[in-house]
Design an enzyme around this catalytic site. Structure first.
Site, PDB file in Angstrom:
ATOM      1  N   MET A  27      26.745  39.455  74.509  1.00  0.00           N
ATOM      2  CA  MET A  27      25.357  39.935  74.513  1.00  0.00           C
ATOM      3  C   MET A  27      24.766  39.769  73.107  1.00  0.00           C
ATOM      4  O   MET A  27      23.767  40.401  72.764  1.00  0.00           O
ATOM      5  CB  MET A  27      25.302  41.397  74.972  1.00  0.00           C
ATOM      6  CG  MET A  27      25.821  41.549  76.407  1.00  0.00           C
ATOM      7  SD  MET A  27      25.131  42.933  77.293  1.00  0.00           S
ATOM      8  CE  MET A  27      25.699  44.288  76.299  1.00  0.00           C
ATOM      9  N   HIS A  34      33.834  38.913  68.213  1.00  0.00           N
ATOM     10  CA  HIS A  34      33.393  37.734  68.977  1.00  0.00           C
ATOM     11  C   HIS A  34      33.975  36.451  68.359  1.00  0.00           C
ATOM     12  O   HIS A  34      34.376  35.530  69.068  1.00  0.00           O
ATOM     13  CB  HIS A  34      31.869  37.627  68.972  1.00  0.00           C
ATOM     14  CG  HIS A  34      31.170  38.779  69.620  1.00  0.00           C
ATOM     15  ND1 HIS A  34      30.433  39.695  68.921  1.00  0.00           N
ATOM     16  CD2 HIS A  34      31.104  39.160  70.918  1.00  0.00           C
ATOM     17  CE1 HIS A  34      29.927  40.592  69.751  1.00  0.00           C
ATOM     18  NE2 HIS A  34      30.325  40.297  70.971  1.00  0.00           N
ATOM     19  N   GLY A 144      37.421  40.550  75.434  1.00  0.00           N
ATOM     20  CA  GLY A 144      38.136  41.464  74.544  1.00  0.00           C
ATOM     21  C   GLY A 144      38.794  42.596  75.319  1.00  0.00           C
ATOM     22  O   GLY A 144      38.263  43.082  76.323  1.00  0.00           O
ATOM     23  N   ASP A 147      37.021  46.285  75.976  1.00  0.00           N
ATOM     24  CA  ASP A 147      36.386  46.631  77.258  1.00  0.00           C
ATOM     25  C   ASP A 147      37.442  46.443  78.344  1.00  0.00           C
ATOM     26  O   ASP A 147      37.348  45.543  79.182  1.00  0.00           O
ATOM     27  CB  ASP A 147      35.168  45.740  77.498  1.00  0.00           C
ATOM     28  CG  ASP A 147      34.059  46.045  76.520  1.00  0.00           C
ATOM     29  OD1 ASP A 147      33.584  47.187  76.485  1.00  0.00           O
ATOM     30  OD2 ASP A 147      33.685  45.145  75.739  1.00  0.00           O
ATOM     31  N   SER A 182      32.280  46.823  67.178  1.00  0.00           N
ATOM     32  CA  SER A 182      31.376  46.914  68.322  1.00  0.00           C
ATOM     33  C   SER A 182      29.971  46.652  67.814  1.00  0.00           C
ATOM     34  O   SER A 182      29.623  47.062  66.696  1.00  0.00           O
ATOM     35  CB  SER A 182      31.447  48.332  68.916  1.00  0.00           C
ATOM     36  OG  SER A 182      30.299  48.587  69.701  1.00  0.00           O
ATOM     37  N   SER A 183      29.172  45.974  68.643  1.00  0.00           N
ATOM     38  CA  SER A 183      27.778  45.722  68.231  1.00  0.00           C
ATOM     39  C   SER A 183      27.042  47.042  68.061  1.00  0.00           C
ATOM     40  O   SER A 183      26.041  47.126  67.357  1.00  0.00           O
ATOM     41  CB  SER A 183      27.061  44.856  69.270  1.00  0.00           C
ATOM     42  OG  SER A 183      27.771  43.658  69.445  1.00  0.00           O
TER      43      SER A 183
HETATM   44  O1  PAF Z   1      31.167  42.467  77.228  1.00  0.00           O
HETATM   45  C1  PAF Z   1      29.986  42.065  77.174  1.00  0.00           C
HETATM   46  O2  PAF Z   1      29.451  41.746  76.105  1.00  0.00           O
HETATM   47  C2  PAF Z   1      29.173  41.982  78.455  1.00  0.00           C
HETATM   48  O3  PAF Z   1      29.495  43.010  79.333  1.00  0.00           O
HETATM   49  C3  PAF Z   1      29.268  40.607  79.143  1.00  0.00           C
HETATM   50  C4  PAF Z   1      30.680  40.331  79.608  1.00  0.00           C
HETATM   51  C5  PAF Z   1      28.820  39.518  78.185  1.00  0.00           C
HETATM   52  C6  PAF Z   1      28.358  40.579  80.369  1.00  0.00           C
HETATM   53  O4  PAF Z   1      27.026  40.796  80.040  1.00  0.00           O
END
Ligand code: PAF
Length: 272
Positions: A27, A34, A144, A147, A182-183
């Site tokens: 996102m 990331h 990741g 989550d 985390s963002s």
């Molecule tokens: O983990 C995330 O950033 C989001 O839930 C994802 C997998 C990109 C779906 O929007």
């Protein structure tokens, strides 16, 4: 690096690719976590595609959809430097139509823990990941472990819908002091950030304690003593398939925490 703005452009681009495709769905507001997913995808595939899309359907009313950090230009730069071949940045208009066919997260595991406190969140996640998989048609997709429940449900979707995609779980990246990246960490004030550290500390302590006891109540009590949060939503002990457990089993346990520090909701976990 190609910038693909619509599913149609991405489809066309995908047709030109030879060899394996590693996909990192995000996102945006990209951080070292990331980047670790991207590096792993680079090392295992001939092509790497990153998607950046703040998916509205996975946010509940009143959540942080509007203030979720958006830094598209900086994200492009990060991707370019990391050697990403293409970034897919659709918008809600070209991803969704009215009166869509919907995907429902499973009734139990989609509605416990994160799904209990954010009912419908996983319906939205699975809906968008389903679309992204159909557009990108990756060989491998990288998620990741932070989550953890999302990762579990995406694996289940791949199985249930017979996607020919390998899901690659990647370890959580942490700051030197242990805070999981985390963002949403940008929302924390310096004082809140200090207290947020109590989450990873409690998890670390739980992992250590689990080497001398398998008693969950005992471990939970000790975690509660360490946590310095404003609102604890859950401390949970599950196996790798997200079944609740009542004893630690090494190699098949995930300990999870969700809590608010101020108005920021944070999640973290440890796999033992
Ligand atoms: O983990 C995330 O950033 C989001 O839930 C994802 C997998 C990109 C779906 O929007």
């Amino acid at each position: 690096m190609k910038i693909l703005k619509s599913p149609k452009e991405a489809h066309e681009y995908r047709k030109t690719l030879n060899g394996s495709v590693g996909f990192v769905p995000t996102m945006g507001a990209l951080h070292e976590g990331h980047l670790t997913l991207i590096k792993r995808a680079k090392s295992e595939n001939e092509n790497v595609i990153v998607s950046i899309f703040v998916n509205p359907t996975q946010f509940l009313p009143g959540e942080d959809l509007d203030k979720y950090p958006r830094r598209l230009e900086a994200d492009f730069e990060i991707c370019k430097r990391a050697g990403v071949d293409a970034v897919f940045t659709p918008n809600a208009e070209n991803m969704y139509s009215e009166d869509e066919i919907l995907i429902k997260a499973p009734k139990i595991k989609g509605y416990i823990l994160e799904g209990f406190f954010r009912p419908g969140h996983f319906d939205g996640v699975l809906q968008v990941v389903n679309k992204l998989f159909n557009i990108i048609k990756p060989t491998r997709a990288y998620f990741g472990k932070k989550d953890a429940q999302q990762l579990y449900l995406i694996n289940q979707m791949v199985k249930n819908f017979f996607f020919d995609i390998k899901i690659v779980p990647v370890d959580t990246v942490r700051e030197k002091d242990g805070l999981a990246l985390s963002s949403r960490n940008v929302y924390l004030s310096p004082e809140e950030r200090k207290r947020a550290l109590s989450i990873s500390k409690a998890l670390k302590r739980a992992a250590k304690l689990s080497t001398v006891t398998d008693n969950i109540d005992e471990i939970k009590k000790e975690m509660m003593n360490i946590l310095d949060v404003d609102k604890l939503q859950y401390i949970a002990f599950v196996d790798r398939n997200f079944n609740y457990i009542n004893k630690i089993k090494h190699g098949d346990t995930i300990i999870l925490i969700a809590a608010y520090i101020g108005t920021t909701r944070l999640i973290d976990n440890i796999w033992i």
